[in-house]
Design an enzyme around this catalytic site. Structure first.
Site, short mmCIF file in Angstrom:
data_model
loop_
_atom_site.label_atom_id
_atom_site.label_comp_id
_atom_site.label_asym_id
_atom_site.label_seq_id
_atom_site.Cartn_x
_atom_site.Cartn_y
_atom_site.Cartn_z
N ASP A 181 26.51 2.14 -7.41
CA ASP A 181 26.07 3.08 -8.43
C ASP A 181 25.77 2.41 -9.77
O ASP A 181 24.68 2.56 -10.33
CB ASP A 181 27.14 4.15 -8.60
CG ASP A 181 26.75 5.24 -9.58
OD1 ASP A 181 26.73 4.96 -10.79
OD2 ASP A 181 26.46 6.37 -9.14
N VAL A 225 24.63 8.42 -9.65
CA VAL A 225 23.65 7.95 -8.67
C VAL A 225 24.20 8.15 -7.26
O VAL A 225 23.49 8.64 -6.36
CB VAL A 225 23.29 6.47 -8.92
CG1 VAL A 225 22.38 5.96 -7.81
CG2 VAL A 225 22.61 6.31 -10.27
N ASP A 226 25.45 7.80 -7.05
CA ASP A 226 26.09 8.04 -5.76
C ASP A 226 26.09 9.52 -5.41
O ASP A 226 25.72 9.92 -4.30
CB ASP A 226 27.53 7.54 -5.78
CG ASP A 226 27.66 6.07 -5.44
OD1 ASP A 226 26.64 5.45 -5.09
OD2 ASP A 226 28.77 5.54 -5.53
N TYR A 227 26.53 10.33 -6.35
CA TYR A 227 26.66 11.76 -6.07
C TYR A 227 25.30 12.39 -5.79
O TYR A 227 25.14 13.14 -4.82
CB TYR A 227 27.33 12.48 -7.24
CG TYR A 227 28.73 12.01 -7.57
CD1 TYR A 227 29.47 11.25 -6.66
CD2 TYR A 227 29.32 12.33 -8.77
CE1 TYR A 227 30.75 10.82 -6.96
CE2 TYR A 227 30.62 11.92 -9.09
CZ TYR A 227 31.32 11.15 -8.18
OH TYR A 227 32.59 10.74 -8.48
N GLY A 231 23.90 11.25 -2.48
CA GLY A 231 24.53 11.96 -1.37
C GLY A 231 23.96 13.36 -1.19
O GLY A 231 23.71 13.80 -0.06
#
Length: 400
Positions: free
Chosen positions: A140, A168-170, A173
């Site tokens: 991220d 960015v990760d969230y 996903g």
């Protein structure tokens, strides 16, 4: 049957982005079977401090509620054979692996379509399945720097700054979960599945949104502004009060007019310097000085009460404690509890997805390989002898 309970997803996932995406699907009712590698202690999220013990952690619990776990070693034929049995009856295979790894492990749609032509394969990688960075690992914060987020965040006089959360990760996903559901819809309609190619980099770049349009069309580079101010709308940012900070969002002229009346500076709205949005932007320093002076007379709660009643978008700058003490959080049922054998009652913030059906009750994240017998013997009908042969072939990777 309710919600997504007729959808089975095989998830070769770990850490943040992939598990966050499949968490939303699990909490909406999907059957998410999590594949872990026992040789490395399972999902690396199981070992993230500060609250980690015995192949589990509160970090892992937050990303993996309502899922089931099987340990497989996908580097050996026996492990791949088990995965193939799972894929035959699944709607989707979802993974967050480096862009070149799925080819090496035989996880692409072309590798698996003979087993299940309707299968949807959803890849969430750092940089995608194509391009010069395809084989690079990505996290991220690295992508936040690469995609200009850090350059856009923070005080102008300070260093480039990451977001306080792994957005960015969230967001990656969530985009993967949305793409996967769209893929399942198309596969059920057309009878043929395929591949979704989602990446953290693509997600971060797409979220540049209007600053990207300004740059690509007019060459305008958005710069950081003090106190988390909006790049063009004024007043829109954090303002100090007598005892804290207040966020104001006067996007519409009527909000600005209401603000000045509540603060007792109604004449400001008629000042030629501040009468238009462009004028307020050009004279922001002068306007901020007036607003700061007025707001300093009382505390944040005082102003939030008056401004909210007047219809001015605003709110306090809360810490975690204050955020969860907000009456809105309680009314919306945002905190859910699960029971854990080591951690006791674990309190979580629920995912944001809501629909008209009743979602499954919150359940703790699984232990490492906890559901092997349930899934392979009870649901797939494998015999004890077959499982023993697979174990001798290394299928389960020394599962604990």
């Amino acid at each position: 049957m309710t919600g997504l309970s007729d959808i089975r997803i095989i998830a070769v996932e770990q850490y943040g982005a992939g598990p966050f995406g499949s968490l939303h699907l699990a909490e909406l009712g999907a059957d998410v079977i999590k594949i872990e590698d026992a040789r490395t202690g399972g999902d690396i999220g199981r070992h993230v401090p500060p609250f980690a013990e015995d192949d589990d952690s509160l970090f892992f619990q937050s990303f993996n509620r309502n899922k089931r776990s099987i340990c497989l070693d996908l580097s050996v034929p026996a492990g791949v054979a088990v995965l193939h049995r799972l894929v035959e009856g699944a709607d989707a295979l979802m993974y967050n692996l480096r862009g070149d790894v799925p080819d090496k492990l035989g996880l692409r749609y072309a590798d698996l379509s003979h087993l299940n032509p309707r299968l949807v394969v959803c890849s969430l990688s750092g940089y995608g399945m194509t391009g010069p960075r395809r084989a690079e690992p990505a996290y991220d914060y690295v992508v936040q720097g690469l995609a200009a987020w850090m350059d856009l965040t923070g005080d102008p006089a300070g260093p480039p700054t990451k977001s306080g959360l792994s957005l960015v990760d969230y967001c990656g996903g969530v985009v993967a979960a949305m793409s996967l559901l769209a893929g399942i819809h198309v596969a059920r309609r057309d009878g043929v599945g395929g591949e979704c190619d989602v990446s953290l980099f693509d997600t971060a770049m797409a979220m540049l949104s209007y600053p990207a349009t300004w740059f690509l069309t007019r060459g305008h580079e958005t710069r950081r502004k003090t106190r988390s101010a909006h790049p063009s709308v004024v007043p829109f940012g954090a303002y100090p009060t007598a005892d804290g900070w207040l966020m104001l969002a006067c996007v519409k002229p009527v909000f600005f007019e209401r603000l000045t009346k509540v603060l007792g500076v109604a004449e400001v709205a008629a000042d030629p310097r501040f009468a238009t949005l462009a004028g307020r932007q050009a004279h922001q320093a002068d306007l901020d000085a007036v607003l700061d002076s007025a707001l300093s007379r009382h505390g944040t709660d005082h102003w939030v009460g008056l401004l909210s009643a007047a219809g001015v978008p605003c709110g306090p700058v809360n810490g975690l404690r204050e955020a969860f003490e907000e009456p809105q959080a309680a009314q919306r049922g945002l905190v859910v509890d699960t029971e854990h054998p080591s951690f006791g009652t674990v309190r979580h913030v629920r995912t944001a997805g809501r629909a008209w059906w009743e979602n499954p009750a919150p359940d703790r994240a699984p232990g490492l390989g906890e559901h092997r017998e349930q899934i392979l013997r009870e649901e797939l009908g494998m015999s004890a002898a077959e499982l023993a042969d697979l174990a001798r072939g290394g299928a389960f990777g020394g599962e604990r």
